[in-house]
Design a protein around this motif. Sequence first.
Motif, PDB file in Angstrom:
ATOM      1  N   ALA A  86     -45.118 -16.516  31.609  1.00 50.53           N
ATOM      2  CA  ALA A  86     -44.505 -17.781  31.770  1.00 50.53           C
ATOM      3  C   ALA A  86     -43.006 -17.689  32.124  1.00 50.53           C
ATOM      4  O   ALA A  86     -42.386 -18.220  33.039  1.00 50.53           O
ATOM      5  CB  ALA A  86     -44.958 -18.775  30.744  1.00 50.53           C
ATOM      6  N   ASP A  87     -42.612 -17.012  31.244  1.00 45.10           N
ATOM      7  CA  ASP A  87     -40.992 -16.779  31.091  1.00 45.10           C
ATOM      8  C   ASP A  87     -40.529 -16.002  32.348  1.00 45.10           C
ATOM      9  O   ASP A  87     -39.516 -16.260  33.060  1.00 45.10           O
ATOM     10  CB  ASP A  87     -40.757 -15.945  29.818  1.00 45.10           C
ATOM     11  CG  ASP A  87     -40.624 -16.887  28.664  1.00 45.10           C
ATOM     12  OD1 ASP A  87     -40.717 -18.120  28.702  1.00 45.10           O
ATOM     13  OD2 ASP A  87     -40.586 -16.335  27.610  1.00 45.10           O
ATOM     14  N   GLY A 117     -41.388 -18.588  35.560  1.00 41.70           N
ATOM     15  CA  GLY A 117     -40.808 -19.852  35.588  1.00 41.70           C
ATOM     16  C   GLY A 117     -42.007 -21.079  35.664  1.00 41.70           C
ATOM     17  O   GLY A 117     -41.764 -22.230  35.988  1.00 41.70           O
ATOM     18  N   VAL A 118     -43.149 -20.509  35.160  1.00 38.60           N
ATOM     19  CA  VAL A 118     -44.409 -21.480  35.444  1.00 38.60           C
ATOM     20  C   VAL A 118     -44.795 -21.343  33.999  1.00 38.60           C
ATOM     21  O   VAL A 118     -44.804 -20.815  33.200  1.00 38.60           O
ATOM     22  CB  VAL A 118     -45.347 -20.836  36.356  1.00 38.60           C
ATOM     23  CG1 VAL A 118     -46.610 -21.758  36.408  1.00 38.60           C
ATOM     24  CG2 VAL A 118     -45.120 -20.533  37.776  1.00 38.60           C
ATOM     25  N   SER A 119     -45.142 -23.063  33.889  1.00 35.63           N
ATOM     26  CA  SER A 119     -45.410 -23.240  32.502  1.00 35.63           C
ATOM     27  C   SER A 119     -46.683 -22.504  31.597  1.00 35.63           C
ATOM     28  O   SER A 119     -47.584 -22.108  32.545  1.00 35.63           O
ATOM     29  CB  SER A 119     -45.809 -24.644  32.123  1.00 35.63           C
ATOM     30  OG  SER A 119     -46.786 -25.192  32.780  1.00 35.63           O
ATOM     31  N   ASN A 120     -46.579 -22.156  30.495  1.00 31.83           N
ATOM     32  CA  ASN A 120     -47.640 -21.196  29.748  1.00 31.83           C
ATOM     33  C   ASN A 120     -48.998 -21.994  29.832  1.00 31.83           C
ATOM     34  O   ASN A 120     -50.033 -21.386  30.368  1.00 31.83           O
ATOM     35  CB  ASN A 120     -47.101 -21.326  28.278  1.00 31.83           C
ATOM     36  CG  ASN A 120     -48.158 -20.401  27.298  1.00 31.83           C
ATOM     37  OD1 ASN A 120     -49.183 -20.039  27.941  1.00 31.83           O
ATOM     38  ND2 ASN A 120     -47.836 -20.108  26.303  1.00 31.83           N
ATOM     39  N   PRO A 121     -49.020 -23.306  29.732  1.00 33.07           N
ATOM     40  CA  PRO A 121     -50.179 -24.144  29.798  1.00 33.07           C
ATOM     41  C   PRO A 121     -50.782 -24.103  31.208  1.00 33.07           C
ATOM     42  O   PRO A 121     -52.098 -24.005  31.362  1.00 33.07           O
ATOM     43  CB  PRO A 121     -50.026 -25.399  29.357  1.00 33.07           C
ATOM     44  CG  PRO A 121     -48.619 -25.262  28.661  1.00 33.07           C
ATOM     45  CD  PRO A 121     -48.020 -24.389  29.183  1.00 33.07           C
ATOM     46  N   TYR A 122     -49.960 -24.239  31.952  1.00 30.16           N
ATOM     47  CA  TYR A 122     -50.350 -24.096  33.386  1.00 30.16           C
ATOM     48  C   TYR A 122     -50.988 -22.672  33.958  1.00 30.16           C
ATOM     49  O   TYR A 122     -52.130 -22.687  34.524  1.00 30.16           O
ATOM     50  CB  TYR A 122     -49.281 -24.611  34.603  1.00 30.16           C
ATOM     51  CG  TYR A 122     -49.672 -24.856  36.042  1.00 30.16           C
ATOM     52  CD1 TYR A 122     -50.226 -25.766  36.531  1.00 30.16           C
ATOM     53  CD2 TYR A 122     -49.347 -23.815  36.886  1.00 30.16           C
ATOM     54  CE1 TYR A 122     -51.104 -25.991  37.768  1.00 30.16           C
ATOM     55  CE2 TYR A 122     -49.668 -24.033  38.194  1.00 30.16           C
ATOM     56  CZ  TYR A 122     -50.569 -24.974  38.570  1.00 30.16           C
ATOM     57  OH  TYR A 122     -50.936 -25.259  40.191  1.00 30.16           O
ATOM     58  N   ARG A 167     -47.282 -16.061  27.652  1.00 25.24           N
ATOM     59  CA  ARG A 167     -46.006 -16.561  27.221  1.00 25.24           C
ATOM     60  C   ARG A 167     -44.921 -15.707  27.915  1.00 25.24           C
ATOM     61  O   ARG A 167     -43.840 -16.323  28.512  1.00 25.24           O
ATOM     62  CB  ARG A 167     -45.588 -16.808  25.833  1.00 25.24           C
ATOM     63  CG  ARG A 167     -44.087 -17.403  25.426  1.00 25.24           C
ATOM     64  CD  ARG A 167     -43.963 -17.635  24.037  1.00 25.24           C
ATOM     65  NE  ARG A 167     -45.065 -18.508  23.577  1.00 25.24           N
ATOM     66  CZ  ARG A 167     -45.093 -19.342  22.700  1.00 25.24           C
ATOM     67  NH1 ARG A 167     -44.058 -19.446  22.046  1.00 25.24           N
ATOM     68  NH2 ARG A 167     -46.172 -20.364  22.353  1.00 25.24           N
TER      69      ARG A 167
END
Length: 165
Positions: free
Chosen positions: A28-29, A32-37, A25
Amino acid sequence: MASLNVGNLGEYLREQRRAAQLSLRQLADATGVSNPYLSQIERGLRKPSADVLQQVAKALRISAETLYVRAGILDEREREELETRAVILADPSINERQKNVLLQIYDSFRRENGFAPGPDADVGSADGVNADTDTDTDTGAGGDAGIRNGDDAGTGTTKDHDPHS
């Protein structure tokens, strides 16, 4: 099925993220890339773009070129050249002018040995064109041309080109 190269990339990213003590997480923050990706990348299910890899490398403070090689975007030879350039540019013991001269000399020697300047050879690119035209005239002309061109850019004397001094 994910390729072995992507799987190795995912494992490597997971190791680097854990070494940086970041949760998925947090990464991801930071990217700027999503956590699931990011999770899918780490599990080898997705092959990220160069842009995503660059963001991840920046957040983890690691070499983007290393990630590009692991993802199959760059080959090993290109990575080695880029790492050489990165080491020169990151050296705090030499100033910007000296870094530019070193990169010009490096490009000159690569051209002399039959290799084109790399994708990051934008430093002194105009000088590189001039030096390249001199490589076929004499033995060693390519190396001297790069030094002379560096001198024209305000590097001082041409006597300091001996690597053994």
